[in-house]
Design an enzyme around this catalytic site. Sequence first.
Site, mmCIF file in Angstrom:
data_model
loop_
_atom_site.group_PDB
_atom_site.id
_atom_site.type_symbol
_atom_site.label_atom_id
_atom_site.label_comp_id
_atom_site.label_asym_id
_atom_site.label_seq_id
_atom_site.Cartn_x
_atom_site.Cartn_y
_atom_site.Cartn_z
ATOM 1 N N TYR A 70 3.823 6.828 -20.427
ATOM 2 C CA TYR A 70 2.937 7.872 -20.209
ATOM 3 C C TYR A 70 1.993 8.155 -21.366
ATOM 4 C CZ TYR A 70 4.654 9.080 -15.626
ATOM 5 O OH TYR A 70 5.098 8.858 -14.272
ATOM 6 N N ARG A 73 -0.745 5.731 -20.892
ATOM 7 C CA ARG A 73 -1.717 6.122 -20.194
ATOM 8 C C ARG A 73 -2.503 7.333 -20.217
ATOM 9 N NH1 ARG A 73 1.772 6.870 -14.979
ATOM 10 N NH2 ARG A 73 -0.424 7.377 -13.843
ATOM 11 N N GLN A 104 -4.168 12.830 -5.909
ATOM 12 C CA GLN A 104 -2.488 12.644 -6.329
ATOM 13 C C GLN A 104 -2.729 12.174 -7.783
ATOM 14 O OE1 GLN A 104 -0.885 9.701 -3.025
ATOM 15 N NE2 GLN A 104 -3.030 9.612 -2.756
ATOM 16 N N ASN A 105 -3.938 12.050 -8.126
ATOM 17 C CA ASN A 105 -4.213 11.484 -9.724
ATOM 18 C C ASN A 105 -3.494 12.512 -10.631
ATOM 19 O OD1 ASN A 105 -5.209 9.318 -8.427
ATOM 20 N ND2 ASN A 105 -7.199 10.134 -8.576
ATOM 21 N N HIS A 122 0.378 15.785 -7.782
ATOM 22 C CA HIS A 122 1.557 15.236 -8.697
ATOM 23 C C HIS A 122 1.496 15.770 -10.005
ATOM 24 C CE1 HIS A 122 1.470 11.952 -5.407
ATOM 25 N NE2 HIS A 122 2.143 12.824 -4.955
ATOM 26 N N THR A 191 -6.646 5.282 -2.162
ATOM 27 C CA THR A 191 -5.295 5.437 -2.053
ATOM 28 C C THR A 191 -4.555 4.573 -1.332
ATOM 29 O OG1 THR A 191 -3.281 6.840 -1.813
ATOM 30 C CG2 THR A 191 -5.162 7.279 -0.492
ATOM 31 N N SER A 192 -3.551 3.698 -1.617
ATOM 32 C CA SER A 192 -2.829 2.938 -0.845
ATOM 33 C C SER A 192 -2.125 3.459 0.589
ATOM 34 C CB SER A 192 -1.727 2.049 -1.672
ATOM 35 O OG SER A 192 -0.815 2.937 -2.398
ATOM 36 N N ASN A 216 -11.973 2.617 0.635
ATOM 37 C CA ASN A 216 -11.153 1.560 -0.164
ATOM 38 C C ASN A 216 -11.652 0.122 0.075
ATOM 39 O OD1 ASN A 216 -8.749 0.257 -1.057
ATOM 40 N ND2 ASN A 216 -7.360 1.921 -0.451
ATOM 41 N N PRO A 217 -11.709 -0.565 -0.963
ATOM 42 C CA PRO A 217 -12.112 -1.910 -0.777
ATOM 43 C C PRO A 217 -10.917 -2.819 -0.071
ATOM 44 C CG PRO A 217 -11.745 -1.335 -3.012
ATOM 45 C CD PRO A 217 -11.382 -0.213 -2.472
HETATM 46 C C1 BV8 Z 1 9.262 14.447 -2.369
HETATM 47 C C2 BV8 Z 1 3.703 10.413 -10.735
HETATM 48 C C3 BV8 Z 1 10.820 15.777 -1.884
HETATM 49 C C4 BV8 Z 1 2.785 10.749 -11.725
HETATM 50 C C5 BV8 Z 1 3.778 9.612 -8.336
HETATM 51 C C6 BV8 Z 1 8.448 11.312 3.282
HETATM 52 C C7 BV8 Z 1 8.488 12.401 3.089
HETATM 53 C C8 BV8 Z 1 8.626 12.821 1.621
HETATM 54 C C9 BV8 Z 1 8.962 11.933 0.731
HETATM 55 C C10 BV8 Z 1 9.260 10.857 0.980
HETATM 56 C C11 BV8 Z 1 8.874 10.261 2.113
HETATM 57 N N1 BV8 Z 1 9.267 8.911 2.472
HETATM 58 C C12 BV8 Z 1 9.630 8.551 1.000
HETATM 59 C C13 BV8 Z 1 9.657 9.520 0.176
HETATM 60 C C14 BV8 Z 1 10.051 9.487 -1.083
HETATM 61 C C15 BV8 Z 1 8.790 9.189 -1.866
HETATM 62 C C16 BV8 Z 1 8.008 8.302 -1.475
HETATM 63 O O1 BV8 Z 1 6.819 8.533 -0.933
HETATM 64 N N2 BV8 Z 1 8.125 6.859 -1.703
HETATM 65 C C17 BV8 Z 1 7.251 5.879 -1.505
HETATM 66 C C18 BV8 Z 1 7.335 4.782 -2.581
HETATM 67 C C19 BV8 Z 1 7.786 5.421 -0.107
HETATM 68 N N3 BV8 Z 1 8.180 10.569 -2.307
HETATM 69 C C20 BV8 Z 1 8.682 11.211 -3.079
HETATM 70 O O2 BV8 Z 1 9.624 11.246 -3.828
HETATM 71 C C21 BV8 Z 1 7.763 12.712 -3.665
HETATM 72 N N4 BV8 Z 1 8.762 13.723 -3.517
HETATM 73 O O3 BV8 Z 1 8.634 14.105 -1.420
HETATM 74 O O4 BV8 Z 1 9.964 15.402 -2.739
HETATM 75 C C22 BV8 Z 1 12.033 14.695 -1.780
HETATM 76 C C23 BV8 Z 1 12.952 15.210 -2.706
HETATM 77 C C24 BV8 Z 1 13.967 14.305 -2.903
HETATM 78 C C25 BV8 Z 1 14.202 13.241 -2.252
HETATM 79 C C26 BV8 Z 1 13.312 12.920 -1.172
HETATM 80 C C27 BV8 Z 1 12.149 13.613 -1.124
HETATM 81 C C28 BV8 Z 1 7.193 12.527 -4.849
HETATM 82 C C29 BV8 Z 1 5.811 11.560 -4.710
HETATM 83 C C30 BV8 Z 1 5.164 11.404 -6.055
HETATM 84 C C31 BV8 Z 1 5.585 10.424 -6.744
HETATM 85 N N5 BV8 Z 1 4.896 10.653 -8.258
HETATM 86 N N6 BV8 Z 1 3.200 9.664 -9.654
HETATM 87 C C32 BV8 Z 1 2.251 9.120 -12.158
HETATM 88 O O5 BV8 Z 1 3.031 8.613 -12.906
HETATM 89 O O6 BV8 Z 1 1.240 9.040 -11.799
HETATM 90 S S1 BV8 Z 1 3.043 8.959 -7.170
HETATM 91 C C33 BV8 Z 1 1.932 7.729 -7.589
HETATM 92 O O7 BV8 Z 1 1.655 7.097 -6.291
HETATM 93 C C34 BV8 Z 1 0.581 8.278 -8.246
HETATM 94 O O8 BV8 Z 1 0.746 9.565 -8.578
HETATM 95 C C35 BV8 Z 1 -0.181 7.884 -7.529
HETATM 96 O O9 BV8 Z 1 -1.321 8.576 -7.333
HETATM 97 C C36 BV8 Z 1 0.512 7.715 -6.099
HETATM 98 C C37 BV8 Z 1 -0.116 7.071 -4.927
HETATM 99 O O10 BV8 Z 1 -0.741 5.876 -5.419
HETATM 100 P P1 BV8 Z 1 -2.350 5.647 -5.148
HETATM 101 O O11 BV8 Z 1 -2.973 6.756 -5.688
HETATM 102 O O12 BV8 Z 1 -2.565 5.403 -3.827
HETATM 103 O O13 BV8 Z 1 -2.485 4.364 -6.056
HETATM 104 P P2 BV8 Z 1 -2.218 2.935 -5.814
HETATM 105 O O14 BV8 Z 1 -2.240 2.137 -7.047
HETATM 106 O O15 BV8 Z 1 -1.156 2.547 -5.081
HETATM 107 O O16 BV8 Z 1 -3.349 2.438 -4.669
HETATM 108 C C38 BV8 Z 1 -4.809 2.431 -5.364
HETATM 109 C C39 BV8 Z 1 -5.642 2.158 -4.149
HETATM 110 O O17 BV8 Z 1 -6.931 2.354 -4.623
HETATM 111 C C40 BV8 Z 1 -5.663 0.862 -3.565
HETATM 112 O O18 BV8 Z 1 -5.359 1.029 -2.234
HETATM 113 C C41 BV8 Z 1 -6.765 0.044 -3.883
HETATM 114 O O19 BV8 Z 1 -7.160 -0.925 -2.888
HETATM 115 C C42 BV8 Z 1 -7.755 1.248 -4.147
HETATM 116 N N7 BV8 Z 1 -8.949 0.982 -5.000
HETATM 117 C C43 BV8 Z 1 -8.848 -0.069 -6.156
HETATM 118 N N8 BV8 Z 1 -10.249 0.494 -6.678
HETATM 119 C C44 BV8 Z 1 -10.867 1.232 -5.770
HETATM 120 C C45 BV8 Z 1 -10.133 1.651 -4.877
HETATM 121 N N9 BV8 Z 1 -10.508 2.473 -3.941
HETATM 122 C C46 BV8 Z 1 -11.609 2.958 -4.132
HETATM 123 N N10 BV8 Z 1 -12.685 2.542 -4.869
HETATM 124 C C47 BV8 Z 1 -12.254 1.682 -5.963
HETATM 125 N N11 BV8 Z 1 -13.147 1.432 -6.908
#
Ligand code: BV8
Length: 247
Positions: A70, A73, A104-105, A122, A191-192, A216-217
Amino acid sequence: MNETTLPQSLIEKLRFANRVVVLTGAGISAESRIPTFRDALTGLWAKYKPEELATPEAFISNPKLVWDWYQWRCSLVSHASPNPGHNALVQMEKHVPHFTLVTQNVDSLHARAGNNHVLELHGNISRTRCFQENTIVTSWKEDGQSPPRCPSCGGMLRPDVVWFGESLPQDVLEQAAKASAACDVFFSIGTSAVVFPAASLVYEAMRNRAVTVEINPTPTAQAGELSYALQGPAGEILPALIEETWG
Ligand code: BV8
């Protein structure tokens, strides 16, 4: 439908929209040279998946590794500036009667660009809290310990972000869900769409028969369900969209 040009039908709908919600992810900061969440694992952290580091369990088992990730970052964020994608959303806020920006950022770039009232689902990497007491800590002794210790209880300090398995700030999530359920147009930008509950907000908008747009690209798994999937970088598409919609 996948589009690279801007559909006139979307321009019309956006021009007359009363309530717009924008959800952003790490992709909107990519053009500010901040690696996306799933690209942020290079160097020391290359062998980890982000879900393996952004968890309380990872922090407990290897606090220095997680804290240093962190800190690294944080340094990237401190040297970054908002890009044309961020700036375009400031313009959008000016034109739309009821505009809600949900991110989410954790990088503060929307606030630094000039958007008011950003809903941070987040948390924020610029804030630090005590892992024991969950209180925000603004100053501590730099004695070379990593992570540093809480001045009041001696516990480890951690970034004020929401890790996997941790609950989102309830009031922020409720505001985001309420706005999504009442909007005319919903954007999912950079966002993915794999992290929940953030990725479920678009379905609140769909239930309200809102126009839904992805920028999204790389089309996400949600793309096929949306009204529009604009394929390209936010830093190019958003300024063009603002220009064509409001001149
Ligand atoms: C919770 C920390 C209750 C800070 C992050 C259903 C309901 C609730 C929960 C869940 C559920 N299913 C599963 C879960 C559990 C879990 C989850 O979602 N798991 C996933 C992996 C399946 N969720 C949780 O745990 C959440 N908590 O719900 O609490 C609970 C309690 C106990 C038990 C269960 C539930 C908490 C979620 C938060 C986690 N913390 N970050 C940090 O370090 O940053 S999330 C993390 O991913 C980041 O914050 C980030 O913002 C987030 C999403 O990622 P993206 O922003 O989408 O980034 P990514 O790299 O993935 O994608 C980038 C995209 O940009 C790509 O698509 C790319 O193509 C695109 N791109 C690239 N360049 C460009 C572009 N787009 C436009 N222009 C460009 N130039």
